[in-house]
Each structure stands twice: as C-alpha cells, then as structure tokens.
Design an enzyme around this catalytic site. Structure first.
Site, short mmCIF file in Angstrom:
data_model
loop_
_atom_site.label_atom_id
_atom_site.label_comp_id
_atom_site.label_asym_id
_atom_site.label_seq_id
_atom_site.Cartn_x
_atom_site.Cartn_y
_atom_site.Cartn_z
N HIS A 1 6.78 10.69 -7.36
CA HIS A 1 5.42 10.14 -7.76
C HIS A 1 4.42 11.29 -7.86
O HIS A 1 4.57 12.03 -6.95
CB HIS A 1 5.15 8.86 -6.65
CG HIS A 1 6.17 7.85 -6.91
ND1 HIS A 1 5.76 6.43 -6.25
CD2 HIS A 1 7.07 7.45 -7.48
CE1 HIS A 1 6.57 5.58 -6.76
NE2 HIS A 1 7.42 6.20 -7.38
N GLU B 1 1.61 11.15 -6.34
CA GLU B 1 0.71 11.40 -4.89
C GLU B 1 1.84 12.41 -4.08
O GLU B 1 1.40 13.32 -3.40
CB GLU B 1 0.70 10.12 -3.92
CG GLU B 1 -0.10 9.00 -4.83
CD GLU B 1 0.51 8.02 -5.68
OE1 GLU B 1 0.14 7.03 -5.95
OE2 GLU B 1 1.71 8.47 -6.40
N CYS C 1 2.47 3.35 -3.98
CA CYS C 1 3.37 2.40 -3.58
C CYS C 1 3.56 3.00 -1.87
O CYS C 1 2.85 3.40 -1.20
CB CYS C 1 4.83 3.03 -4.20
SG CYS C 1 5.47 4.59 -3.61
N CYS D 1 4.60 6.47 -1.00
CA CYS D 1 3.41 7.45 -0.99
C CYS D 1 2.38 7.05 0.10
O CYS D 1 1.98 7.91 0.59
CB CYS D 1 2.84 7.26 -2.25
SG CYS D 1 3.67 7.96 -3.60
#
Length: 152
Positions: free
Chosen positions: A79, A81, A107, A110
C-alpha cells in the site's frame, strides 16, 4: 485576497499526483508524509521492488472476487502508506510527529503502521471501507480528516 489552496489541499494534490505511478488494477493510491510543511516521503501502491506489476500479471484479488477492504494479504501490492513509511526508513528520515496525506483512508494494516510510526494526523481525500482501521486510529488519538470533494 489570497487565492492559494490550503496546505491540506496542496499536499493532497501531491498525493493525487503520486497515485498516478500506481499500477494497481483496482485503485490508484498515493501517500505523502509531511512535517512542518516539508515533504519527507512519498509512496504509491504497487508490488515490491523488482517484481512484476499487477497490470502485467493480473490481479489476484479480482480473480478471487475479494471485496474491497477485506483479505489484504491476498495482494501482490504494497500500500501507498506502507511504501511511504518504508521510504522514510530506507533514507533514515524520522517521521514521528508528521502528517500523512493519502488519497484513501488507510486500511487496518496501514493504520497499525501509522500508529507505530508516530504519525499524528491522517488526511485523506476519499473513504475506504475498513471500520477496524477507523476504530484503531480513533482509539490511538490520531486526528483523521477526510477532505470534502476528494477525488481519490
């Protein structure tokens, strides 16, 4: 009259630009970590370094009909992040006390990384369906702002 955008809008526009590098077939996400109005790191969602991109290999999540916001482990990608936090670690850049601007709310995976990295604020342009992430960020005291009219 000052016609410049707010700092939040400015850094979110950079996150949107970073998201253009994504090769994810489902969602392009960008993240920018900022402290004292200085960009410390950026990230976008895509596979680990040196591996084929999903637009070349196909999307495991699409093939298995995995709903958005579920089973994050069934994905080749990292991801945005996560990539921004990893980038700051690779270059020895401290991000404690910073803000992360991301095109979508994080999410739960993260969110846990954001909490442990010492990031104190999350600004996103679009919501993501992960109630656990919202709960953890709220419980940790991290400020979360979703910008109105975000394109994400």
């Amino acid at each position: 009259m000052d016609k410049r955008p707010s700092w939040d809008t400015y850094f979110m526009s950079i996150a949107d630009l970073v998201a253009e590098r994504s090769t994810c077939m489902r969602r392009h996400v960008g993240a920018v970590i900022v402290k004292d109005r200085h960009i410390l790191a950026t990230g976008y969602n895509g596979p680990p370094r040196g591996l084929a991109h999903c637009d070349e290999t196909g999307c495991i999540r699409n093939e298995l009909n995995v709903p958005s916001g579920e089973r994050h482990e069934l994905c080749r990608g990292i991801h945005a992040e996560q990539n921004a936090i990893i980038q700051s670690a690779n270059y020895g850049t401290g991000i404690s006390g910073s803000t992360i601007y991301t095109t979508h709310t994080p999410c739960s995976v993260c969110a846990k990384m954001i909490i442990n990295a010492g990031i104190v604020r999350v600004v996103s342009a679009d919501d993501y369906p992960d109630e656990l992430a919202s709960e953890m960020l709220r419980d940790s005291g991290i400020g979360v702002d979703v910008l109105e009219g975000g394109e994400g």
